[in-house]
Design a protein around this motif. Sequence first.
Motif, PDB file in Angstrom:
ATOM      1  N   ILE A   8       1.546   2.921   0.952  1.00 33.51           N
ATOM      2  CA  ILE A   8       0.551   1.969   0.437  1.00 33.51           C
ATOM      3  C   ILE A   8      -0.620   1.875   1.412  1.00 33.51           C
ATOM      4  CG2 ILE A   8       0.139  -0.480  -0.041  1.00 33.51           C
ATOM      5  CD1 ILE A   8       3.091  -0.534  -1.116  1.00 33.51           C
ATOM      6  N   ILE A   9      -0.336   1.766   2.688  1.00 33.30           N
ATOM      7  CA  ILE A   9      -1.393   1.676   3.702  1.00 33.30           C
ATOM      8  C   ILE A   9      -2.235   2.945   3.705  1.00 33.30           C
ATOM      9  CG2 ILE A   9      -1.808   1.613   6.197  1.00 33.30           C
ATOM     10  CD1 ILE A   9       0.553  -0.402   6.339  1.00 33.30           C
ATOM     11  N   ASP A  10      -1.595   4.103   3.586  1.00 31.04           N
ATOM     12  CA  ASP A  10      -2.346   5.360   3.531  1.00 31.04           C
ATOM     13  C   ASP A  10      -3.307   5.372   2.348  1.00 31.04           C
ATOM     14  OD1 ASP A  10      -1.115   6.335   5.806  1.00 31.04           O
ATOM     15  OD2 ASP A  10       0.338   7.576   4.704  1.00 31.04           O
ATOM     16  N   MET A  11      -2.841   4.906   1.202  1.00 29.53           N
ATOM     17  CA  MET A  11      -3.698   4.862   0.007  1.00 29.53           C
ATOM     18  C   MET A  11      -4.865   3.892   0.213  1.00 29.53           C
ATOM     19  SD  MET A  11      -2.485   6.978  -2.283  1.00 29.53           S
ATOM     20  CE  MET A  11      -3.337   6.404  -3.735  1.00 29.53           C
ATOM     21  N   LEU A  12      -4.594   2.747   0.804  1.00 33.17           N
ATOM     22  CA  LEU A  12      -5.657   1.766   1.039  1.00 33.17           C
ATOM     23  C   LEU A  12      -6.653   2.256   2.088  1.00 33.17           C
ATOM     24  CD1 LEU A  12      -3.599  -1.536   0.888  1.00 33.17           C
ATOM     25  CD2 LEU A  12      -5.310  -0.737  -0.772  1.00 33.17           C
ATOM     26  N   ARG A  13      -6.200   3.046   3.046  1.00 32.38           N
ATOM     27  CA  ARG A  13      -7.132   3.628   4.023  1.00 32.38           C
ATOM     28  C   ARG A  13      -8.115   4.564   3.341  1.00 32.38           C
ATOM     29  NH1 ARG A  13      -2.842   4.708   8.718  1.00 32.38           N
ATOM     30  NH2 ARG A  13      -3.353   2.931  10.049  1.00 32.38           N
ATOM     31  N   LEU A  14      -7.632   5.299   2.358  1.00 32.00           N
ATOM     32  CA  LEU A  14      -8.504   6.211   1.619  1.00 32.00           C
ATOM     33  C   LEU A  14      -9.481   5.456   0.730  1.00 32.00           C
ATOM     34  CD1 LEU A  14      -5.944   8.977   0.591  1.00 32.00           C
ATOM     35  CD2 LEU A  14      -7.733   9.126   2.328  1.00 32.00           C
ATOM     36  N   ASN A  15      -8.989   4.358   0.129  1.00 28.79           N
ATOM     37  CA  ASN A  15      -9.822   3.588  -0.794  1.00 28.79           C
ATOM     38  C   ASN A  15      -9.286   2.164  -0.851  1.00 28.79           C
ATOM     39  OD1 ASN A  15     -11.312   2.467  -2.842  1.00 28.79           O
ATOM     40  ND2 ASN A  15     -10.620   3.868  -4.424  1.00 28.79           N
ATOM     41  N   ALA A  16      -9.921   1.264  -0.124  1.00 32.90           N
ATOM     42  CA  ALA A  16      -9.472  -0.130  -0.086  1.00 32.90           C
ATOM     43  C   ALA A  16      -9.622  -0.824  -1.433  1.00 32.90           C
ATOM     44  CB  ALA A  16     -10.243  -0.902   0.989  1.00 32.90           C
ATOM     45  N   ARG A  17     -10.342  -0.217  -2.352  1.00 32.41           N
ATOM     46  CA  ARG A  17     -10.524  -0.791  -3.689  1.00 32.41           C
ATOM     47  C   ARG A  17      -9.556  -0.201  -4.709  1.00 32.41           C
ATOM     48  NH1 ARG A  17     -16.554  -0.930  -5.546  1.00 32.41           N
ATOM     49  NH2 ARG A  17     -15.506  -2.101  -7.166  1.00 32.41           N
ATOM     50  N   ASP A  22      -2.685   2.274  -9.566  1.00 36.11           N
ATOM     51  CA  ASP A  22      -2.938   3.618  -9.029  1.00 36.11           C
ATOM     52  C   ASP A  22      -2.114   3.863  -7.768  1.00 36.11           C
ATOM     53  OD1 ASP A  22      -4.781   4.132 -11.038  1.00 36.11           O
ATOM     54  OD2 ASP A  22      -6.475   3.401  -9.842  1.00 36.11           O
ATOM     55  N   ILE A  23      -2.052   2.850  -6.899  1.00 34.59           N
ATOM     56  CA  ILE A  23      -1.246   2.979  -5.682  1.00 34.59           C
ATOM     57  C   ILE A  23       0.226   3.130  -6.058  1.00 34.59           C
ATOM     58  CG2 ILE A  23      -0.478   1.803  -3.582  1.00 34.59           C
ATOM     59  CD1 ILE A  23      -3.270   0.457  -3.510  1.00 34.59           C
ATOM     60  N   GLY A  24       0.674   2.310  -7.003  1.00 38.14           N
ATOM     61  CA  GLY A  24       2.062   2.381  -7.454  1.00 38.14           C
ATOM     62  C   GLY A  24       2.424   3.745  -8.001  1.00 38.14           C
ATOM     63  N   ASP A  25       1.524   4.339  -8.795  1.00 36.55           N
ATOM     64  CA  ASP A  25       1.767   5.684  -9.325  1.00 36.55           C
ATOM     65  C   ASP A  25       1.954   6.691  -8.192  1.00 36.55           C
ATOM     66  OD1 ASP A  25       1.543   4.713 -11.909  1.00 36.55           O
ATOM     67  OD2 ASP A  25      -0.523   5.444 -12.195  1.00 36.55           O
ATOM     68  N   ALA A  26       1.171   6.533  -7.126  1.00 37.57           N
ATOM     69  CA  ALA A  26       1.231   7.482  -6.014  1.00 37.57           C
ATOM     70  C   ALA A  26       2.482   7.313  -5.156  1.00 37.57           C
ATOM     71  CB  ALA A  26      -0.018   7.335  -5.133  1.00 37.57           C
ATOM     72  N   VAL A  27       2.971   6.063  -5.024  1.00 37.46           N
ATOM     73  CA  VAL A  27       4.118   5.834  -4.135  1.00 37.46           C
ATOM     74  C   VAL A  27       5.424   5.581  -4.880  1.00 37.46           C
ATOM     75  CG1 VAL A  27       2.659   4.978  -2.256  1.00 37.46           C
ATOM     76  CG2 VAL A  27       3.688   3.340  -3.864  1.00 37.46           C
ATOM     77  N   GLY A  28       5.363   5.503  -6.216  1.00 34.63           N
ATOM     78  CA  GLY A  28       6.583   5.329  -6.996  1.00 34.63           C
ATOM     79  C   GLY A  28       7.025   3.882  -7.162  1.00 34.63           C
ATOM     80  N   LEU A  29       6.074   2.956  -7.275  1.00 35.95           N
ATOM     81  CA  LEU A  29       6.386   1.542  -7.490  1.00 35.95           C
ATOM     82  C   LEU A  29       5.558   1.005  -8.656  1.00 35.95           C
ATOM     83  CD1 LEU A  29       6.294   0.137  -3.828  1.00 35.95           C
ATOM     84  CD2 LEU A  29       8.331   0.471  -5.243  1.00 35.95           C
ATOM     85  N   SER A  30       5.965  -0.136  -9.187  1.00 38.44           N
ATOM     86  CA  SER A  30       5.161  -0.810 -10.201  1.00 38.44           C
ATOM     87  C   SER A  30       3.972  -1.488  -9.531  1.00 38.44           C
ATOM     88  CB  SER A  30       5.998  -1.868 -10.924  1.00 38.44           C
ATOM     89  OG  SER A  30       6.312  -2.931 -10.037  1.00 38.44           O
ATOM     90  N   ALA A  31       2.977  -1.808 -10.318  1.00 40.50           N
ATOM     91  CA  ALA A  31       1.794  -2.485  -9.791  1.00 40.50           C
ATOM     92  C   ALA A  31       2.178  -3.828  -9.168  1.00 40.50           C
ATOM     93  CB  ALA A  31       0.752  -2.682 -10.886  1.00 40.50           C
ATOM     94  N   SER A  32       3.081  -4.563  -9.803  1.00 37.83           N
ATOM     95  CA  SER A  32       3.468  -5.873  -9.266  1.00 37.83           C
ATOM     96  C   SER A  32       4.233  -5.724  -7.942  1.00 37.83           C
ATOM     97  CB  SER A  32       4.290  -6.668 -10.279  1.00 37.83           C
ATOM     98  OG  SER A  32       5.470  -5.972 -10.619  1.00 37.83           O
ATOM     99  N   ALA A  33       5.036  -4.679  -7.820  1.00 37.23           N
ATOM    100  CA  ALA A  33       5.754  -4.444  -6.558  1.00 37.23           C
ATOM    101  C   ALA A  33       4.770  -4.087  -5.439  1.00 37.23           C
ATOM    102  CB  ALA A  33       6.795  -3.345  -6.724  1.00 37.23           C
ATOM    103  N   VAL A  34       3.735  -3.300  -5.776  1.00 34.51           N
ATOM    104  CA  VAL A  34       2.715  -2.957  -4.784  1.00 34.51           C
ATOM    105  C   VAL A  34       1.980  -4.219  -4.344  1.00 34.51           C
ATOM    106  CG1 VAL A  34       0.523  -1.740  -4.396  1.00 34.51           C
ATOM    107  CG2 VAL A  34       2.409  -0.576  -5.561  1.00 34.51           C
TER     108      VAL A  34
END
Length: 145
Positions: A8-17, A22-34
């Motif tokens: 999650i931190i890696d994804m936010l470093r690339l794009n804090a917005r 989208d983050i959940g899709d990349a790391v394998g979690l639901s949006a609410s879990a992220v």
Amino acid sequence: MDKLDAGIIDMLRLNARAGYGDIGDAVGLSASAVKRRVDRLVATGVIRSFTIQVDPAVDGLGTEAYVELFCRGNVAPHELKRILSAIPEVVDAGTVSGSADAVVHMRSRDIHSLEVALERLRTATNVDNTRSSIVLSRLIHRRYE
């Protein structure tokens, strides 16, 4: 912090917005879990802030240099910080090992304003001399703060 938090931190470093979905899709979690994990990372201070980075040239600070700072005698880090804080062109600085006492990153409008700022640095109490290198092109820029 586990592997999912790191992702999650890696994804936010690339794009804090980036969206939680989208983050959940990349790391394998639901949006609410992220969202829960991001909230926890913020609450515990792992994530300190969300910000933007603007090209310094937009603010008229397209000229940059790295400056080695050499002092007379022993100068405490807090004294160097006091000296450097008085010069707005100083954007980053740290004490270093080796022959220099500190390395200073400076940004200015142009060569003339850089020269003026360097002269203020050179004439500061306890500063013996400086050695400057003007940046011609930036090759890699990573921010880890």
